[in-house]
Design a protein around this motif. Structure first.
Motif, mmCIF file in Angstrom:
data_model
loop_
_atom_site.group_PDB
_atom_site.id
_atom_site.type_symbol
_atom_site.label_atom_id
_atom_site.label_comp_id
_atom_site.label_asym_id
_atom_site.label_seq_id
_atom_site.Cartn_x
_atom_site.Cartn_y
_atom_site.Cartn_z
ATOM 1 N N SER A 109 -13.457 2.356 10.493
ATOM 2 C CA SER A 109 -11.997 2.033 10.145
ATOM 3 C C SER A 109 -11.613 1.159 8.772
ATOM 4 O O SER A 109 -10.514 1.074 8.944
ATOM 5 N N ALA A 110 -12.293 0.292 9.051
ATOM 6 C CA ALA A 110 -12.155 -0.654 7.978
ATOM 7 C C ALA A 110 -11.749 0.003 6.902
ATOM 8 O O ALA A 110 -11.070 -0.674 5.876
ATOM 9 N N ARG A 111 -13.075 0.714 6.132
ATOM 10 C CA ARG A 111 -12.640 1.242 4.999
ATOM 11 C C ARG A 111 -11.101 2.644 4.964
ATOM 12 O O ARG A 111 -10.911 2.781 4.023
ATOM 13 N N GLN A 112 -11.663 3.150 6.048
ATOM 14 C CA GLN A 112 -9.997 3.822 5.790
ATOM 15 C C GLN A 112 -8.471 2.931 6.038
ATOM 16 O O GLN A 112 -7.581 3.553 4.912
ATOM 17 N N MET A 113 -8.573 2.027 6.873
ATOM 18 C CA MET A 113 -7.397 0.830 6.528
ATOM 19 C C MET A 113 -7.370 0.549 4.842
ATOM 20 O O MET A 113 -6.070 0.346 4.622
ATOM 21 N N THR A 114 -8.434 0.485 4.438
ATOM 22 C CA THR A 114 -8.657 -0.151 3.060
ATOM 23 C C THR A 114 -8.022 1.149 2.290
ATOM 24 O O THR A 114 -6.895 1.319 1.538
ATOM 25 N N ASN A 193 13.398 -6.058 -21.321
ATOM 26 C CA ASN A 193 12.599 -6.709 -20.899
ATOM 27 C C ASN A 193 11.669 -6.742 -19.343
ATOM 28 O O ASN A 193 10.911 -6.991 -18.618
ATOM 29 N N GLU A 194 12.476 -6.468 -18.360
ATOM 30 C CA GLU A 194 12.407 -6.662 -17.411
ATOM 31 C C GLU A 194 11.586 -5.385 -16.741
ATOM 32 O O GLU A 194 10.534 -5.820 -16.232
ATOM 33 N N ASN A 195 11.447 -4.397 -17.233
ATOM 34 C CA ASN A 195 10.387 -3.556 -17.200
ATOM 35 C C ASN A 195 8.975 -3.811 -17.488
ATOM 36 O O ASN A 195 8.630 -3.743 -16.882
ATOM 37 N N ALA A 196 9.115 -4.516 -18.846
ATOM 38 C CA ALA A 196 7.917 -4.232 -18.620
ATOM 39 C C ALA A 196 7.043 -5.456 -17.885
ATOM 40 O O ALA A 196 6.507 -5.666 -17.958
ATOM 41 N N GLN A 197 7.634 -6.855 -17.661
ATOM 42 C CA GLN A 197 7.860 -7.879 -16.899
ATOM 43 C C GLN A 197 6.736 -7.142 -15.781
ATOM 44 O O GLN A 197 6.460 -7.875 -15.375
ATOM 45 N N ASN A 198 7.611 -6.511 -14.841
ATOM 46 C CA ASN A 198 7.926 -5.849 -13.011
ATOM 47 C C ASN A 198 6.150 -5.259 -13.284
ATOM 48 O O ASN A 198 5.508 -4.684 -12.548
ATOM 49 N N ALA A 199 6.353 -4.351 -14.731
ATOM 50 C CA ALA A 199 5.372 -3.114 -14.305
ATOM 51 C C ALA A 199 3.817 -4.303 -15.076
ATOM 52 O O ALA A 199 2.895 -3.230 -14.179
ATOM 53 N N GLN A 200 3.738 -5.070 -15.692
ATOM 54 C CA GLN A 200 2.670 -5.848 -15.528
ATOM 55 C C GLN A 200 2.187 -6.676 -14.133
ATOM 56 O O GLN A 200 1.073 -6.501 -13.434
ATOM 57 N N ASN A 201 4.082 -7.261 -13.905
ATOM 58 C CA ASN A 201 3.110 -7.884 -12.220
ATOM 59 C C ASN A 201 2.713 -6.584 -11.161
ATOM 60 O O ASN A 201 1.238 -7.218 -10.403
ATOM 61 N N ALA A 202 3.464 -5.626 -11.546
ATOM 62 C CA ALA A 202 2.855 -4.433 -10.316
ATOM 63 C C ALA A 202 1.774 -4.475 -10.574
ATOM 64 O O ALA A 202 0.974 -3.787 -9.759
ATOM 65 N N ALA A 203 1.259 -3.710 -11.499
ATOM 66 C CA ALA A 203 -0.156 -3.619 -12.475
ATOM 67 C C ALA A 203 -1.471 -4.561 -11.782
ATOM 68 O O ALA A 203 -2.435 -4.574 -11.511
ATOM 69 N N GLN A 204 -1.017 -6.097 -11.654
ATOM 70 C CA GLN A 204 -1.508 -7.208 -11.382
ATOM 71 C C GLN A 204 -2.290 -7.215 -9.794
ATOM 72 O O GLN A 204 -2.611 -7.651 -9.427
ATOM 73 N N ALA A 205 -0.153 -6.404 -9.788
ATOM 74 C CA ALA A 205 -0.628 -6.482 -7.908
ATOM 75 C C ALA A 205 -1.069 -5.642 -7.144
ATOM 76 O O ALA A 205 -1.853 -5.902 -5.833
ATOM 77 N N ALA A 206 -1.597 -4.719 -7.765
ATOM 78 C CA ALA A 206 -1.987 -3.766 -6.869
ATOM 79 C C ALA A 206 -3.593 -4.208 -6.165
ATOM 80 O O ALA A 206 -4.146 -3.734 -5.484
ATOM 81 N N PRO A 207 -4.419 -4.096 -7.629
ATOM 82 C CA PRO A 207 -5.575 -4.525 -6.840
ATOM 83 C C PRO A 207 -5.500 -5.710 -5.764
ATOM 84 O O PRO A 207 -7.126 -5.851 -5.241
ATOM 85 N N SER A 208 -5.408 -6.278 -5.601
ATOM 86 C CA SER A 208 -5.205 -7.649 -4.502
ATOM 87 C C SER A 208 -4.656 -7.408 -3.907
ATOM 88 O O SER A 208 -5.152 -7.614 -2.622
ATOM 89 N N ALA A 209 -3.802 -6.057 -3.721
ATOM 90 C CA ALA A 209 -3.005 -6.045 -2.125
ATOM 91 C C ALA A 209 -4.103 -4.893 -1.749
ATOM 92 O O ALA A 209 -4.441 -4.997 -0.861
ATOM 93 N N ALA A 210 -5.524 -4.205 -2.545
ATOM 94 C CA ALA A 210 -6.257 -3.067 -1.993
ATOM 95 C C ALA A 210 -7.169 -3.767 -1.703
ATOM 96 O O ALA A 210 -8.199 -3.926 -0.326
ATOM 97 N N GLN A 211 -7.467 -5.481 -1.912
ATOM 98 C CA GLN A 211 -8.289 -6.600 -1.410
ATOM 99 C C GLN A 211 -7.963 -6.804 -0.895
ATOM 100 O O GLN A 211 -9.436 -6.867 0.276
ATOM 101 N N LYS A 212 -6.812 -7.143 -0.054
ATOM 102 C CA LYS A 212 -6.881 -7.808 1.150
ATOM 103 C C LYS A 212 -6.607 -6.316 2.313
ATOM 104 O O LYS A 212 -7.073 -7.086 3.091
ATOM 105 N N GLY A 213 -5.853 -5.557 2.247
ATOM 106 C CA GLY A 213 -6.672 -4.778 3.479
ATOM 107 C C GLY A 213 -7.639 -4.409 3.487
ATOM 108 O O GLY A 213 -8.206 -4.450 4.610
#
Length: 213
Positions: A109-114, A193-213
């Motif tokens: 269940s934990a693996r599926q949720m992650t 400029n905003e697109n470049a910054q948001n893309a960088q933030n999204a790329a950094q946030a994806a692994p953190s969100a996966a680990q929290k899940g």
């Protein structure tokens, strides 16, 4: 067997110079009395022996019954002990299996949720990047269209007669399209400029969100 009555009724033949008849009778009477007493005592002893034998037989039966009861109780206790051991062993095995199943289900269940959370994060990131790209494309296309219109306007102004160009110079109001073009240029640069910054933030946030899940 000789009885007291046999002794009492015993008659002896008479002979010349025999024993004194009275003394013999007295002695026989004494023998009869003593023998009768012994005979009665013997009967009493026989009855007592028979009674004791009967009691002994009853005691023997009771002893056999007690032995059988003790044997049955011992066998029952042994069976209960063995059954309790088997039940305890079965309970331990079933408990261990249930714990393993629960742990395995929890891990699955934990693996599926992650995996689901990771998939959602990735999908959200892809959708966000798509929207940002669409916004950039729209602004770039708008900028190109406005720049094309401005070029047409500049070319038309350059073709005007010279006298109109030599007319007294007055501070002409700024063309609204020029203002809009400048605003769009600034918006495009800001969005890029905003697109470049948001893309960088999204790329950094994806692994953190996966680990929290």
């Amino acid at each position: 067997m000789l009885t007291p009555l046999d002794i009492h009724n015993k008659e002896f033949k008479r002979s010349f110079r025999g024993y004194n008849e009275d003394e013999i009778d007295d002695f026989l009477d004494q023998v009869v009395n003593d023998y009768e007493k012994l005979f009665r005592d013997n009967d009493n002893l026989k009855e007592e022996v028979a009674r004791l034998k009967k009691e002994n037989q009853q005691f023997q039966k009771n002893e056999d019954s007690i032995k059988e009861t003790l044997k049955l109780a011992q066998q029952t206790a042994t069976n209960l002990t063995e059954s309790a051991k088997q039940d305890a062993q079965s309970l331990r095995e079933n408990t261990a299996k249930e714990c393993q199943n629960m742990r395995r289900d929890a891990e699955i269940s934990a693996r599926q949720m992650t995996e689901a959370a990771d998939h959602q994060v990735k999908a959200a990131t892809v959708e966000y990047c798509r929207l940002i790209e669409a916004k950039s494309q729209f602004l770039l296309q708008t900028k190109a269209a406005l720049e094309s219109e401005l070029a047409v306007l500049r070319d038309a102004i350059d073709r005007l007669p010279r006298q109109q160009a030599a007319a007294p110079k007055q501070e002409a109001p700024q063309n609204p399209q020029s203002q809009q073009a400048g605003s769009i240029n600034g918006s495009v640069s800001s969005v890029q400029n905003e697109n470049a910054q948001n893309a960088q933030n999204a790329a950094q946030a994806a692994p953190s969100a996966a680990q929290k899940g």
